[in-house]
Design a protein around this motif. Sequence first.
Motif, short mmCIF file in Angstrom:
data_model
loop_
_atom_site.label_atom_id
_atom_site.label_comp_id
_atom_site.label_asym_id
_atom_site.label_seq_id
_atom_site.Cartn_x
_atom_site.Cartn_y
_atom_site.Cartn_z
N ASP A 129 4.34 -11.69 11.46
CA ASP A 129 5.38 -11.24 10.52
C ASP A 129 5.03 -11.97 9.01
O ASP A 129 4.93 -11.23 8.15
CB ASP A 129 6.77 -11.16 10.78
CG ASP A 129 7.05 -10.22 11.74
OD1 ASP A 129 6.24 -9.17 12.29
OD2 ASP A 129 8.14 -9.95 12.37
N ALA A 130 4.63 -13.01 9.31
CA ALA A 130 4.32 -14.05 7.84
C ALA A 130 3.22 -13.27 7.39
O ALA A 130 3.26 -13.16 5.90
CB ALA A 130 4.23 -15.48 8.36
N HIS A 131 2.23 -13.13 7.87
CA HIS A 131 0.94 -12.45 7.50
C HIS A 131 1.34 -11.11 6.70
O HIS A 131 0.81 -10.77 5.85
CB HIS A 131 0.02 -12.27 8.55
CG HIS A 131 -1.17 -13.56 8.75
ND1 HIS A 131 -2.01 -13.80 7.92
CD2 HIS A 131 -1.02 -14.79 9.62
CE1 HIS A 131 -2.32 -15.26 8.31
NE2 HIS A 131 -1.86 -15.28 9.55
N ASN A 132 2.08 -10.18 7.64
CA ASN A 132 2.38 -8.85 7.22
C ASN A 132 3.26 -9.10 5.82
O ASN A 132 3.14 -8.38 4.81
CB ASN A 132 2.95 -8.27 8.19
CG ASN A 132 2.32 -7.64 9.10
OD1 ASN A 132 0.98 -7.29 9.03
ND2 ASN A 132 2.25 -7.94 10.58
N ILE A 133 4.30 -9.98 5.73
CA ILE A 133 5.19 -10.20 4.53
C ILE A 133 4.18 -10.60 3.42
O ILE A 133 4.29 -10.18 2.36
CB ILE A 133 6.35 -11.12 4.93
CG1 ILE A 133 7.26 -10.59 5.86
CG2 ILE A 133 7.06 -11.57 3.40
CD1 ILE A 133 8.09 -11.62 6.34
N ALA A 134 3.11 -11.44 3.81
CA ALA A 134 2.46 -11.75 2.60
C ALA A 134 1.68 -10.57 2.15
O ALA A 134 1.30 -10.64 0.89
CB ALA A 134 1.34 -12.81 3.14
N SER A 135 0.97 -9.75 3.08
CA SER A 135 0.27 -8.75 2.35
C SER A 135 1.38 -7.72 1.46
O SER A 135 0.70 -7.11 0.67
CB SER A 135 0.07 -7.57 3.63
OG SER A 135 -0.99 -8.34 4.43
#
Length: 187
Positions: A170-176
């Motif tokens: 989710d951290a990676h997706n939020i960064a996207s």
Amino acid sequence: MKSQISHYYLIVDLEATCCNSKTIPRHEMEIIEIGAVMLNRTTWVIDSEFQQFIQPVRHPQLTSFCTELTSIRQQDVDEAPKFLEVISRFKEWIDLFPNYIFCSWGSYDKKQFIQDCAFHNFPYPFTSEHINIKEEFSEYLGVSKKFGMAEALNKLGIELKGKHHRGIDDAHNIASIYRQIKTKKLS
């Protein structure tokens, strides 16, 4: 005096003990995973990531609801270090990037850190302001509706990567999401 420029967005997503009934009160939920990425504000690339499971102490047995939601297994948390060890490591990692702004999807993560730090008598680890990316996303769209992370990805045409409700994914997706809304604002 010049204000210090932040070079990174520290994007954090937590998973915590949970249930679909009232067997675990909100004030007794505990962090079981910290997922975090450092998004470089110049290159818009993730320069570093942090992921760690945490062994809960108040309710050490994960509920089936929690396991199904997060895909975090009982074995993952049983073999994990406890909060004080993990938060100390996390703080050391954060300190490698002194110019950051703490961000999360909503205010839940900030509140959960405050709660767990108070319970374990550990100082709140963030020295920066907090950006609620969920609110910023609604402002970006010019709407009052608050979107879930997966719904926001869909709205932007970005594929959800990894497993939803896993901190690091989710951290990676939020960064996207944040990369897209910030770079579109700049152009």
